[in-house]
Design an enzyme around this catalytic site. Structure first.
Site, PDB file in Angstrom:
ATOM      1  N   LYS A  51       0.833  -1.217   0.000  1.00  0.00           N
ATOM      2  CA  LYS A  51       0.000   0.000   0.000  1.00  0.00           C
ATOM      3  C   LYS A  51       0.865   1.263   0.000  1.00  0.00           C
ATOM      4  CE  LYS A  51      -1.960  -0.502   4.083  1.00  0.00           C
ATOM      5  NZ  LYS A  51      -1.334  -1.737   4.591  1.00  0.00           N
ATOM      6  N   ARG A  76      -8.239   1.962  10.108  1.00  0.00           N
ATOM      7  CA  ARG A  76      -7.898   0.563  10.359  1.00  0.00           C
ATOM      8  C   ARG A  76      -8.938  -0.114  11.231  1.00  0.00           C
ATOM      9  NH1 ARG A  76      -1.940   1.264   9.648  1.00  0.00           N
ATOM     10  NH2 ARG A  76      -0.931  -0.767   9.663  1.00  0.00           N
ATOM     11  N   ARG A 110      11.754  -6.375   3.863  1.00  0.00           N
ATOM     12  CA  ARG A 110      11.573  -4.943   3.587  1.00  0.00           C
ATOM     13  C   ARG A 110      12.636  -4.103   4.294  1.00  0.00           C
ATOM     14  NH1 ARG A 110       5.706  -2.390   4.284  1.00  0.00           N
ATOM     15  NH2 ARG A 110       5.908  -2.934   6.472  1.00  0.00           N
ATOM     16  N   ARG A 170      12.503  -1.855   9.965  1.00  0.00           N
ATOM     17  CA  ARG A 170      11.611  -1.385  11.041  1.00  0.00           C
ATOM     18  C   ARG A 170      11.517  -2.454  12.131  1.00  0.00           C
ATOM     19  NH1 ARG A 170       6.223   0.188   7.839  1.00  0.00           N
ATOM     20  NH2 ARG A 170       5.347  -0.692   9.736  1.00  0.00           N
ATOM     21  N   ARG A 209       0.734  -8.361  13.863  1.00  0.00           N
ATOM     22  CA  ARG A 209       0.170  -7.333  12.976  1.00  0.00           C
ATOM     23  C   ARG A 209      -0.879  -7.935  12.055  1.00  0.00           C
ATOM     24  NH1 ARG A 209       5.220  -4.814  10.296  1.00  0.00           N
ATOM     25  NH2 ARG A 209       3.753  -3.396   9.271  1.00  0.00           N
TER      26      ARG A 209
HETATM   27  P1  AMP Z   1       2.053   0.987   9.155  1.00  0.00           P
HETATM   28  O1  AMP Z   1       3.281   1.751   8.830  1.00  0.00           O
HETATM   29  O2  AMP Z   1       0.839   1.507   8.470  1.00  0.00           O
HETATM   30  O3  AMP Z   1       2.239  -0.509   8.980  1.00  0.00           O
HETATM   31  O4  AMP Z   1       1.771   1.214  10.729  1.00  0.00           O
HETATM   32  C1  AMP Z   1       2.731   0.814  11.695  1.00  0.00           C
HETATM   33  C2  AMP Z   1       2.084   0.756  13.066  1.00  0.00           C
HETATM   34  O5  AMP Z   1       1.586   2.047  13.443  1.00  0.00           O
HETATM   35  C3  AMP Z   1       0.884  -0.169  13.189  1.00  0.00           C
HETATM   36  O6  AMP Z   1       1.254  -1.531  13.383  1.00  0.00           O
HETATM   37  C4  AMP Z   1       0.184   0.431  14.413  1.00  0.00           C
HETATM   38  O7  AMP Z   1       0.862   0.102  15.607  1.00  0.00           O
HETATM   39  C5  AMP Z   1       0.375   1.933  14.178  1.00  0.00           C
HETATM   40  N1  AMP Z   1      -0.720   2.488  13.357  1.00  0.00           N
HETATM   41  C6  AMP Z   1      -0.622   3.011  12.101  1.00  0.00           C
HETATM   42  N2  AMP Z   1      -1.810   3.412  11.648  1.00  0.00           N
HETATM   43  C7  AMP Z   1      -2.712   3.122  12.616  1.00  0.00           C
HETATM   44  C8  AMP Z   1      -4.111   3.279  12.724  1.00  0.00           C
HETATM   45  N3  AMP Z   1      -4.850   3.800  11.734  1.00  0.00           N
HETATM   46  N4  AMP Z   1      -4.711   2.853  13.879  1.00  0.00           N
HETATM   47  C9  AMP Z   1      -4.001   2.340  14.897  1.00  0.00           C
HETATM   48  N5  AMP Z   1      -2.664   2.157  14.848  1.00  0.00           N
HETATM   49  C10 AMP Z   1      -2.008   2.548  13.724  1.00  0.00           C
END
Ligand code: AMP
Length: 214
Positions: free
Chosen positions: A13, A88, A127, A160, A171
């Site tokens: 994404k 989410r 990644r 990360r 996740r």
């Molecule tokens: P991402 O980079 O989108 O994979 O997000 C990394 C982490 O940030 C996630 O595993 C959550 O811990 C937190 N996070 C990101 N976006 C959200 C969201 N919309 N709601 C809750 N936690 C979020």
């Protein structure tokens, strides 16, 4: 044009949102990027988010809703935005709908990108992300020209914390329990567009461009 990118972690994404953002000239808004920037700067939000993110869990809805509400008020969102990683949960989707209605806006498309767990796990564990510009690579499928260095900006590539094996399963569980219901939510509103995230990156981008007409 206001777009949501929906899909499990590791499906691509973020990479696609970055490309579409350049093509359409509208910002990519990634809650994950905003949170990671706060962790890096050691802000109170970052301190709260760090442990939750490292466990692979979601932050409380109120926190991320607050972040997005402020971000969507910024002038660069006037002509549109691509949301990447938000909403989410159903509560986040409801809050987004309310915010947009108040601003006289609406979501035009929700792109649902799908891939099987095996592909997701392989993609996430390989990644690497640039510390400076956020560009993403894969050690096998999309390596940089020089190992560990970003082709775009020369920044350092890192893995990360939440891309490590132990956290990835958590996740994916969070995604299935809390985010997957949004597929139904948006298909019920006639907004859902499906894209096969297992296809090569260029093919995925082409499908998205066709769907969005850009
Ligand atoms: P991402 O980079 O989108 O994979 O997000 C990394 C982490 O940030 C996630 O595993 C959550 O811990 C937190 N996070 C990101 N976006 C959200 C969201 N919309 N709601 C809750 N936690 C979020």
């Amino acid at each position: 044009m206001n777009v949501i990118m929906l899909g499990p972690p590791g499906v691509g994404k973020g990479t696609q949102a970055m490309e579409l953002s350049k093509i359409c000239g509208i910002p990519q808004i990634s809650t994950g990027d905003i949170l990671r920037a706060n962790v890096k700067q050691g802000t109170p939000l970052g301190l709260q988010a760090k442990a939750i993110m490292e466990r692979g869990e979601l932050l409380p809805d109120a926190v991320v809703i607050g972040i997005i509400a402020a971000r969507l008020e910024e002038p660069d969102c006037e002509s549109g935005f691509i949301l990447d990683g938000f909403p989410r949960t159903v509560a986040q989707a409801d809050a987004l709908e309310e915010m947009l209605t108040r601003q006289g806006k609406r979501i035009d498309h929700v792109i649902n990108v799908q891939a099987g767990d095996e592909v997701l796990t392989r993609r996430i564990s390989g990644r690497r992300t640039c510390r400076s510009c956020g560009r993403m690579y894969h050690v096998e499928y999309d390596p940089p020209s020089s190992p560990g260095i970003c082709d775009t900006c020369g920044g350092e590539l890192y893995q990360r914390d939440d891309d490590r094996e132990g956290t990835v399963q958590r996740r994916l569980e969070e995604y299935r329990a809390k985010t997957q219901p949004l597929i139904q939510y948006y298909s019920g509103r006639g907004l859902l567009r499906e894209v096969d995230g297992e296809a090569p990156r260029e093919t995925v981008l082409k499908s998205m461009r066709e769907l969005l007409g850009v």
